[in-house]
Design a protein around this motif. Sequence first.
Motif, PDB file in Angstrom:
ATOM      1  N   LEU A 121      -8.286   7.912 -11.743  1.00  0.00           N
ATOM      2  CA  LEU A 121      -7.160   7.069 -11.353  1.00  0.00           C
ATOM      3  C   LEU A 121      -6.148   7.824 -10.493  1.00  0.00           C
ATOM      4  CD1 LEU A 121      -6.639   5.098 -14.683  1.00  0.00           C
ATOM      5  CD2 LEU A 121      -7.635   4.244 -12.552  1.00  0.00           C
ATOM      6  N   GLU A 122      -6.082   9.117 -10.649  1.00  0.00           N
ATOM      7  CA  GLU A 122      -5.151   9.902  -9.840  1.00  0.00           C
ATOM      8  C   GLU A 122      -5.466   9.744  -8.355  1.00  0.00           C
ATOM      9  OE1 GLU A 122      -3.653  14.523  -9.257  1.00  0.00           O
ATOM     10  OE2 GLU A 122      -4.710  13.956 -11.091  1.00  0.00           O
ATOM     11  N   GLN A 123      -6.753   9.709  -8.012  1.00  0.00           N
ATOM     12  CA  GLN A 123      -7.141   9.512  -6.611  1.00  0.00           C
ATOM     13  C   GLN A 123      -6.718   8.127  -6.116  1.00  0.00           C
ATOM     14  OE1 GLN A 123     -11.377  10.283  -6.578  1.00  0.00           O
ATOM     15  NE2 GLN A 123     -11.082  12.437  -6.058  1.00  0.00           N
ATOM     16  N   VAL A 124      -6.855   7.129  -6.968  1.00  0.00           N
ATOM     17  CA  VAL A 124      -6.416   5.777  -6.608  1.00  0.00           C
ATOM     18  C   VAL A 124      -4.920   5.779  -6.311  1.00  0.00           C
ATOM     19  CG1 VAL A 124      -6.188   3.388  -7.366  1.00  0.00           C
ATOM     20  CG2 VAL A 124      -8.205   4.712  -8.037  1.00  0.00           C
ATOM     21  N   HIS A 125      -4.153   6.428  -7.188  1.00  0.00           N
ATOM     22  CA  HIS A 125      -2.697   6.449  -7.042  1.00  0.00           C
ATOM     23  C   HIS A 125      -2.271   7.196  -5.778  1.00  0.00           C
ATOM     24  CE1 HIS A 125      -2.607   6.046 -11.712  1.00  0.00           C
ATOM     25  NE2 HIS A 125      -2.918   4.911 -11.098  1.00  0.00           N
ATOM     26  N   GLN A 126      -3.021   8.229  -5.409  1.00  0.00           N
ATOM     27  CA  GLN A 126      -2.690   8.966  -4.176  1.00  0.00           C
ATOM     28  C   GLN A 126      -2.745   8.044  -2.966  1.00  0.00           C
ATOM     29  OE1 GLN A 126      -5.160  12.450  -3.769  1.00  0.00           O
ATOM     30  NE2 GLN A 126      -4.474  13.339  -5.689  1.00  0.00           N
ATOM     31  N   LEU A 127      -3.745   7.158  -2.937  1.00  0.00           N
ATOM     32  CA  LEU A 127      -3.839   6.216  -1.819  1.00  0.00           C
ATOM     33  C   LEU A 127      -2.796   5.109  -1.936  1.00  0.00           C
ATOM     34  CD1 LEU A 127      -7.625   5.594  -1.029  1.00  0.00           C
ATOM     35  CD2 LEU A 127      -6.025   7.141   0.076  1.00  0.00           C
ATOM     36  N   ALA A 128      -2.690   4.517  -3.125  1.00  0.00           N
ATOM     37  CA  ALA A 128      -1.787   3.374  -3.308  1.00  0.00           C
ATOM     38  C   ALA A 128      -0.328   3.751  -3.091  1.00  0.00           C
ATOM     39  CB  ALA A 128      -1.980   2.784  -4.699  1.00  0.00           C
ATOM     40  N   ASP A 129       0.051   4.949  -3.531  1.00  0.00           N
ATOM     41  CA  ASP A 129       1.456   5.365  -3.466  1.00  0.00           C
ATOM     42  C   ASP A 129       1.796   6.141  -2.198  1.00  0.00           C
ATOM     43  OD1 ASP A 129       1.647   4.223  -5.974  1.00  0.00           O
ATOM     44  OD2 ASP A 129       1.471   6.121  -7.048  1.00  0.00           O
ATOM     45  N   GLY A 130       0.819   6.331  -1.330  1.00  0.00           N
ATOM     46  CA  GLY A 130       1.034   7.109  -0.111  1.00  0.00           C
ATOM     47  C   GLY A 130       1.005   6.245   1.142  1.00  0.00           C
ATOM     48  N   PRO A 131       0.732   6.860   2.297  1.00  0.00           N
ATOM     49  CA  PRO A 131       0.743   6.136   3.584  1.00  0.00           C
ATOM     50  C   PRO A 131      -0.253   4.974   3.654  1.00  0.00           C
ATOM     51  CG  PRO A 131       0.755   8.516   3.934  1.00  0.00           C
ATOM     52  CD  PRO A 131       0.522   8.309   2.473  1.00  0.00           C
ATOM     53  N   GLY A 133      -1.192   3.033   1.116  1.00  0.00           N
ATOM     54  CA  GLY A 133      -0.556   1.939   0.391  1.00  0.00           C
ATOM     55  C   GLY A 133       0.564   1.306   1.189  1.00  0.00           C
ATOM     56  N   GLU A 134       1.323   2.132   1.916  1.00  0.00           N
ATOM     57  CA  GLU A 134       2.430   1.607   2.721  1.00  0.00           C
ATOM     58  C   GLU A 134       1.908   0.725   3.857  1.00  0.00           C
ATOM     59  OE1 GLU A 134       5.856   0.345   3.721  1.00  0.00           O
ATOM     60  OE2 GLU A 134       5.597   1.622   1.967  1.00  0.00           O
ATOM     61  N   LEU A 135       0.801   1.122   4.472  1.00  0.00           N
ATOM     62  CA  LEU A 135       0.207   0.284   5.510  1.00  0.00           C
ATOM     63  C   LEU A 135      -0.231  -1.060   4.923  1.00  0.00           C
ATOM     64  CD1 LEU A 135      -2.177   1.161   8.356  1.00  0.00           C
ATOM     65  CD2 LEU A 135      -2.930  -0.533   6.691  1.00  0.00           C
ATOM     66  N   LEU A 136      -0.827  -1.028   3.728  1.00  0.00           N
ATOM     67  CA  LEU A 136      -1.273  -2.271   3.093  1.00  0.00           C
ATOM     68  C   LEU A 136      -0.090  -3.140   2.698  1.00  0.00           C
ATOM     69  CD1 LEU A 136      -4.208  -0.842   0.934  1.00  0.00           C
ATOM     70  CD2 LEU A 136      -4.367  -2.143   3.067  1.00  0.00           C
ATOM     71  N   ARG A 137       0.994  -2.512   2.269  1.00  0.00           N
ATOM     72  CA  ARG A 137       2.221  -3.270   1.984  1.00  0.00           C
ATOM     73  C   ARG A 137       2.706  -3.996   3.238  1.00  0.00           C
ATOM     74  NH1 ARG A 137       5.537  -1.476  -2.634  1.00  0.00           N
ATOM     75  NH2 ARG A 137       4.488   0.235  -3.724  1.00  0.00           N
ATOM     76  N   LYS A 138       2.705  -3.266   4.357  1.00  0.00           N
ATOM     77  CA  LYS A 138       3.159  -3.864   5.615  1.00  0.00           C
ATOM     78  C   LYS A 138       2.246  -5.010   6.039  1.00  0.00           C
ATOM     79  CE  LYS A 138       4.535  -2.799  10.353  1.00  0.00           C
ATOM     80  NZ  LYS A 138       3.869  -4.004  10.886  1.00  0.00           N
ATOM     81  N   SER A 139       0.943  -4.860   5.778  1.00  0.00           N
ATOM     82  CA  SER A 139       0.008  -5.916   6.153  1.00  0.00           C
ATOM     83  C   SER A 139       0.334  -7.224   5.432  1.00  0.00           C
ATOM     84  CB  SER A 139      -1.436  -5.491   5.849  1.00  0.00           C
ATOM     85  OG  SER A 139      -1.741  -5.591   4.458  1.00  0.00           O
ATOM     86  N   GLY A 144       4.387 -12.595   5.062  1.00  0.00           N
ATOM     87  CA  GLY A 144       5.393 -13.244   4.228  1.00  0.00           C
ATOM     88  C   GLY A 144       5.301 -12.922   2.754  1.00  0.00           C
ATOM     89  N   ILE A 145       4.618 -11.810   2.438  1.00  0.00           N
ATOM     90  CA  ILE A 145       4.437 -11.420   1.031  1.00  0.00           C
ATOM     91  C   ILE A 145       4.918  -9.994   0.836  1.00  0.00           C
ATOM     92  CG2 ILE A 145       2.748 -11.018  -0.799  1.00  0.00           C
ATOM     93  CD1 ILE A 145       1.007 -13.199   0.526  1.00  0.00           C
ATOM     94  N   GLU A 146       5.726  -9.786  -0.180  1.00  0.00           N
ATOM     95  CA  GLU A 146       6.249  -8.456  -0.492  1.00  0.00           C
ATOM     96  C   GLU A 146       5.429  -7.841  -1.620  1.00  0.00           C
ATOM     97  OE1 GLU A 146       8.897  -5.559   0.745  1.00  0.00           O
ATOM     98  OE2 GLU A 146       8.828  -7.624   1.473  1.00  0.00           O
ATOM     99  N   TYR A 243      -4.220  -4.129  -9.524  1.00  0.00           N
ATOM    100  CA  TYR A 243      -3.454  -5.311  -9.158  1.00  0.00           C
ATOM    101  C   TYR A 243      -2.304  -4.954  -8.220  1.00  0.00           C
ATOM    102  CZ  TYR A 243      -5.740  -6.721 -13.517  1.00  0.00           C
ATOM    103  OH  TYR A 243      -6.650  -6.963 -14.503  1.00  0.00           O
ATOM    104  N   ALA A 244      -1.919  -5.915  -7.397  1.00  0.00           N
ATOM    105  CA  ALA A 244      -0.722  -5.792  -6.574  1.00  0.00           C
ATOM    106  C   ALA A 244       0.301  -6.798  -7.097  1.00  0.00           C
ATOM    107  CB  ALA A 244      -1.038  -6.073  -5.111  1.00  0.00           C
ATOM    108  N   VAL A 245       1.484  -6.319  -7.451  1.00  0.00           N
ATOM    109  CA  VAL A 245       2.557  -7.201  -7.906  1.00  0.00           C
ATOM    110  C   VAL A 245       3.250  -7.743  -6.660  1.00  0.00           C
ATOM    111  CG1 VAL A 245       4.641  -7.410  -9.310  1.00  0.00           C
ATOM    112  CG2 VAL A 245       2.834  -5.797  -9.989  1.00  0.00           C
ATOM    113  N   LEU A 246       3.228  -9.060  -6.498  1.00  0.00           N
ATOM    114  CA  LEU A 246       3.666  -9.683  -5.247  1.00  0.00           C
ATOM    115  C   LEU A 246       4.822 -10.661  -5.456  1.00  0.00           C
ATOM    116  CD1 LEU A 246       0.153 -10.693  -3.792  1.00  0.00           C
ATOM    117  CD2 LEU A 246       1.341  -8.505  -3.548  1.00  0.00           C
ATOM    118  N   MET A 247       5.666 -10.761  -4.427  1.00  0.00           N
ATOM    119  CA  MET A 247       6.724 -11.761  -4.393  1.00  0.00           C
ATOM    120  C   MET A 247       6.798 -12.325  -2.972  1.00  0.00           C
ATOM    121  SD  MET A 247      10.781 -11.426  -5.490  1.00  0.00           S
ATOM    122  CE  MET A 247      10.484 -11.247  -7.242  1.00  0.00           C
ATOM    123  N   ASN A 248       7.154 -13.583  -2.865  1.00  0.00           N
ATOM    124  CA  ASN A 248       7.374 -14.201  -1.569  1.00  0.00           C
ATOM    125  C   ASN A 248       8.481 -13.443  -0.840  1.00  0.00           C
ATOM    126  OD1 ASN A 248       8.982 -16.112   0.206  1.00  0.00           O
ATOM    127  ND2 ASN A 248       7.214 -17.412  -0.232  1.00  0.00           N
TER     128      ASN A 248
END
Length: 338
Positions: A121-131, A133-139, A144-146, A243-248
């Motif tokens: 899981l540490e490897q997963v977190h490195q991607l999700a919490d790093g650049p 993950g940030e690119l996926l957040r921006k996508s 229209g989803i945060e 999971y991704a916790v999402l809000m409009n």
Amino acid sequence: MQKFLILMFFCAFLLQGCAPKAVDFEQTSPKEKIVLTFSHVVSDASPKGRAARLWADLVYQRSGGRIEMKIYPNGTLYKDGEELEALKKGYVQIIAPATSKLTGLDIRWGIFDLPFFFDDLEQVHQLADGPVGELLRKSMRDKGIEVLAFWDNGFKILTTDRPIKNLKDFLGLKIRIMDSPILKKQFLQLGAIPVPLSFNEVFEALENKKVNGSENTPSNLYSKKFYQLQSYVTVSNHGYLGYAVLMNSDYFNSLDQETRKILLDTLKEVTSWQRKAALEQNAEDLARIRNDQNIKIHDLTPEEKEEWQAVLKPLAYEIIPLFPKDLQAEILKTGNLN
């Protein structure tokens, strides 16, 4: 005629009350009471369900009761395939779908579906919490989803109606999957027949033999009793489920600064707790499944794992090239392609 007009007015009034209400995203005031609806499809007893309740309780306490979060588990409000649309339309404020479900909006979310790509899981977190993950957040923000947080479930195992060890054992087997391109190709590569079904359909499909098996984490298999419908469990830990916790986005941005701070600061703490709780719960629930005398457990041997990996690892090269070159290096450094 007068009676008819009164009747028509009354019917119109009732219909107006039943229709979905328009979403007003005006800026809230710190003094206003805010009620947030959080819809998800798994059990209250699952890692996601427990974290949702904890987040709601802490936010209520820290806001002095001003922010109330109503939790609707088990697909009671919106089912698996309905959540994203409900979020976009503002009918709910928070959802936490599996990352696999977001591949329909941006295929790069399939990075989390890659089989045997993450050792832990540490490897997963490195991607999700790093650049990455940030690119996926921006996508998602562009749609229209945060994305507020990444939550774990854990690594998936298989339940089937016949033993699964070697690749030949997959031939012709109908396996329930989430609707994700990588998950489809994963089982096609193994010789099985992938059957995309929503989470709410899984129990009935297993019970009525519409599918021969499914992949899921021990906590989901145990809390929803899926494992009791099949005779064989293969502990393969072949893929990650998170999971991704999402809000409009419009709704999130309409909240006052104090409310956003309470929600996000508390969520950061809950996410740290949730990841530890998910790891512990999956270990405990796998032990409970092992104790069921009606279930035959097979732990994938190193030799069998190598055989599966040889077939499945090339799928990584269908997703990684879709990322910018600097992030491709980050992904290759983090994941396991040896």
